[in-house]
Write a protein that holds these residues in place. Structure first.
Motif, PDB file in Angstrom:
ATOM      1  N   PRO A 123       0.820  -1.212   0.000  1.00 16.69           N
ATOM      2  CA  PRO A 123       0.000   0.000   0.000  1.00 16.69           C
ATOM      3  C   PRO A 123       0.856   1.264   0.000  1.00 16.69           C
ATOM      4  O   PRO A 123       2.030   1.232   0.363  1.00 16.69           O
ATOM      5  CB  PRO A 123      -0.803  -0.115   1.293  1.00 16.69           C
ATOM      6  N   ARG A 124       0.262   2.372  -0.382  1.00 14.41           N
ATOM      7  CA  ARG A 124       0.989   3.635  -0.439  1.00 14.41           C
ATOM      8  C   ARG A 124       1.362   4.122   0.955  1.00 14.41           C
ATOM      9  O   ARG A 124       0.610   3.948   1.918  1.00 14.41           O
ATOM     10  CB  ARG A 124       0.131   4.705  -1.119  1.00 14.41           C
ATOM     11  N   VAL A 249      -9.343  13.816   0.517  1.00 10.14           N
ATOM     12  CA  VAL A 249      -8.526  12.620   0.755  1.00 10.14           C
ATOM     13  C   VAL A 249      -9.419  11.430   1.059  1.00 10.14           C
ATOM     14  O   VAL A 249      -9.283  10.358   0.461  1.00 10.14           O
ATOM     15  CB  VAL A 249      -7.537  12.861   1.922  1.00 10.14           C
ATOM     16  N   LEU A 250     -10.351  11.612   1.974  1.00 10.74           N
ATOM     17  CA  LEU A 250     -11.197  10.501   2.409  1.00 10.74           C
ATOM     18  C   LEU A 250     -12.116  10.000   1.299  1.00 10.74           C
ATOM     19  O   LEU A 250     -12.484   8.827   1.280  1.00 10.74           O
ATOM     20  CB  LEU A 250     -12.023  10.938   3.623  1.00 10.74           C
ATOM     21  N   GLY A 251     -12.460  10.867   0.363  1.00 14.49           N
ATOM     22  CA  GLY A 251     -13.345  10.464  -0.722  1.00 14.49           C
ATOM     23  C   GLY A 251     -12.631  10.142  -2.019  1.00 14.49           C
ATOM     24  O   GLY A 251     -13.280   9.851  -3.031  1.00 14.49           O
ATOM     25  N   SER A 252     -11.303  10.151  -2.006  1.00 12.10           N
ATOM     26  CA  SER A 252     -10.553   9.965  -3.242  1.00 12.10           C
ATOM     27  C   SER A 252     -10.655   8.534  -3.775  1.00 12.10           C
ATOM     28  O   SER A 252     -10.404   7.571  -3.045  1.00 12.10           O
ATOM     29  CB  SER A 252      -9.078  10.322  -3.040  1.00 12.10           C
ATOM     30  N   GLU A 253     -10.970   8.412  -5.048  1.00 12.82           N
ATOM     31  CA  GLU A 253     -10.998   7.102  -5.701  1.00 12.82           C
ATOM     32  C   GLU A 253      -9.595   6.642  -6.089  1.00 12.82           C
ATOM     33  O   GLU A 253      -9.408   5.494  -6.494  1.00 12.82           O
ATOM     34  CB  GLU A 253     -11.886   7.169  -6.939  1.00 12.82           C
ATOM     35  N   LYS A 254      -8.605   7.534  -5.958  1.00  5.54           N
ATOM     36  CA  LYS A 254      -7.223   7.168  -6.289  1.00  5.54           C
ATOM     37  C   LYS A 254      -6.572   6.351  -5.168  1.00  5.54           C
ATOM     38  O   LYS A 254      -5.550   5.696  -5.395  1.00  5.54           O
ATOM     39  CB  LYS A 254      -6.395   8.424  -6.552  1.00  5.54           C
ATOM     40  N   LEU A 255      -7.146   6.413  -3.960  1.00 10.17           N
ATOM     41  CA  LEU A 255      -6.579   5.718  -2.808  1.00 10.17           C
ATOM     42  C   LEU A 255      -7.343   4.427  -2.546  1.00 10.17           C
ATOM     43  O   LEU A 255      -8.576   4.394  -2.629  1.00 10.17           O
ATOM     44  CB  LEU A 255      -6.616   6.618  -1.576  1.00 10.17           C
ATOM     45  N   VAL A 259      -6.540   2.272   4.950  1.00 12.78           N
ATOM     46  CA  VAL A 259      -5.149   2.487   5.368  1.00 12.78           C
ATOM     47  C   VAL A 259      -4.514   3.618   4.575  1.00 12.78           C
ATOM     48  O   VAL A 259      -3.918   4.547   5.140  1.00 12.78           O
ATOM     49  CB  VAL A 259      -4.330   1.188   5.216  1.00 12.78           C
ATOM     50  N   GLU A 260      -4.620   3.572   3.258  1.00 15.75           N
ATOM     51  CA  GLU A 260      -4.036   4.628   2.436  1.00 15.75           C
ATOM     52  C   GLU A 260      -4.700   5.973   2.708  1.00 15.75           C
ATOM     53  O   GLU A 260      -4.033   7.013   2.752  1.00 15.75           O
ATOM     54  CB  GLU A 260      -4.153   4.274   0.952  1.00 15.75           C
ATOM     55  N   LYS A 261      -6.022   5.961   2.923  1.00 19.71           N
ATOM     56  CA  LYS A 261      -6.722   7.221   3.169  1.00 19.71           C
ATOM     57  C   LYS A 261      -6.314   7.846   4.505  1.00 19.71           C
ATOM     58  O   LYS A 261      -6.114   9.059   4.598  1.00 19.71           O
ATOM     59  CB  LYS A 261      -8.231   6.997   3.102  1.00 19.71           C
ATOM     60  N   LEU A 262      -6.169   7.015   5.527  1.00 21.78           N
ATOM     61  CA  LEU A 262      -5.746   7.546   6.834  1.00 21.78           C
ATOM     62  C   LEU A 262      -4.300   8.028   6.787  1.00 21.78           C
ATOM     63  O   LEU A 262      -3.960   9.051   7.391  1.00 21.78           O
ATOM     64  CB  LEU A 262      -5.927   6.481   7.909  1.00 21.78           C
TER      65      LEU A 262
END
Length: 288
Positions: A123-124, A249-255, A259-262
């Motif tokens: 993950p990122r 950030v929390l709504g991004s479809e790129k993540l 885990v990645e969003k947090l």
């Protein structure tokens, strides 16, 4: 030799692996009538292997440090009427050169899309997640803020010579394109002019990027007492901007996944608070 139709100018400093990747990508383009110049900022690691691997590329050394000086040297080394700028860590799309030629007659300055890719497995990290959401929004830079970056830039020699070269010590992209627009030159965004750029993989790399940008942006801001007050007010807005951008950030479809969003959210707040501290130090006359 006949004068080339266009020149691709690539500033470089001590990153031969990414430079080779950049040149490999350019080789997948139609390079008929195109001069490719790598302007090296006197890297401690020589480019002997890259010169042997890419004999069609011209390698020039510019001892004055900074991408601004390297880009200016590249322009001086060619007589091509069209100038295509790309950075050494970028990867051009297979049709980038064709699209640059196609776009060139439509405006005086053309900035294209910059996609972000990761050089590490998922993950990122927090830095990668932040960059996936926020980095390189060239359409916003051009159509809203009125400037473009030089990592994916098409212009002409005529425009460049009239505007003057890039200037070091400031945010050179912002400074140069703002000067061009102020002279009445037309700046547009092209979604189909595409390069990709690696994300910063960790906090240290992201911090280094934004420290440099904060220093450069303060140089453009001005240094009078009034300018410093305005800079301080912008500094106090940094934490507020983190709250405003948190839903993005929390709504991004790129993540991918929580885990990645947090991680991205944590980096957003960490970076904005760090920038506030730097900017207040600058407003107080301190070096950062």
């Amino acid at each position: 030799m006949a004068t080339p139709d266009a020149a691709i100018i690539i500033p470089h400093y001590n990153d031969p692996e990414r430079l080779a990747r950049c040149l490999q990508a350019l080789q997948r383009n139609d390079l008929s009538g195109v001069d490719i110049l790598v302007v090296d900022n006197n890297s401690p690691q020589p480019l002997t292997a890259e010169q042997a691997r890419f004999p069609e590329v011209r390698f020039v050394v510019e001892t004055e440090k900074g991408a601004a000086a390297a880009r200016n040297r590249g322009v001086a080394e060619t007589k091509a009427p069209l100038l295509f700028f790309i950075d050494a860590d970028c990867v051009a799309a297979d049709d980038w050169v064709a699209k640059a030629h196609e776009a060139a007659p439509t405006a005086d300055l053309i900035g294209g899309r910059v996609d972000v890719f990761d050089e590490t497995p998922p993950p990122r990290s927090g830095a990668e997640a932040f960059e996936a959401v926020f980095a390189f929004n060239f359409q916003n830079y051009i159509e809203v803020q009125g400037f473009t970056g030089s990592g994916n830039l098409v212009t002409t020699r005529k425009v460049f010579e009239d505007v003057g070269g890039f200037r070091g010590g400031v945010s050179e992209d912002l400074d140069w394109s703002t000067r061009a627009v102020s002279k009445g030159y037309k700046l547009i965004y092209r979604e189909d002019l595409v390069v990709s750029h690696p994300s910063r993989s960790d906090w240290a790399a992201l911090r280094h990027k934004w420290l440099r940008l904060t220093q450069e942006l303060f140089g453009v801001n001005g240094n009078t007492p009034r300018d410093r007050v305005k800079w301080a007010l912008r500094a106090f807005a940094m934490p507020v901007s983190a709250i405003v951008h948190a839903p993005k950030v929390l709504g991004s479809e790129k993540l991918n996944g929580p885990v990645e969003k947090l991680r991205g959210l944590g980096t957003l707040f960490r970076l904005r608070f760090q920038r506030m501290i730097w900017m207040l130090q600058q407003a107080a006359g301190q070096e950062i």
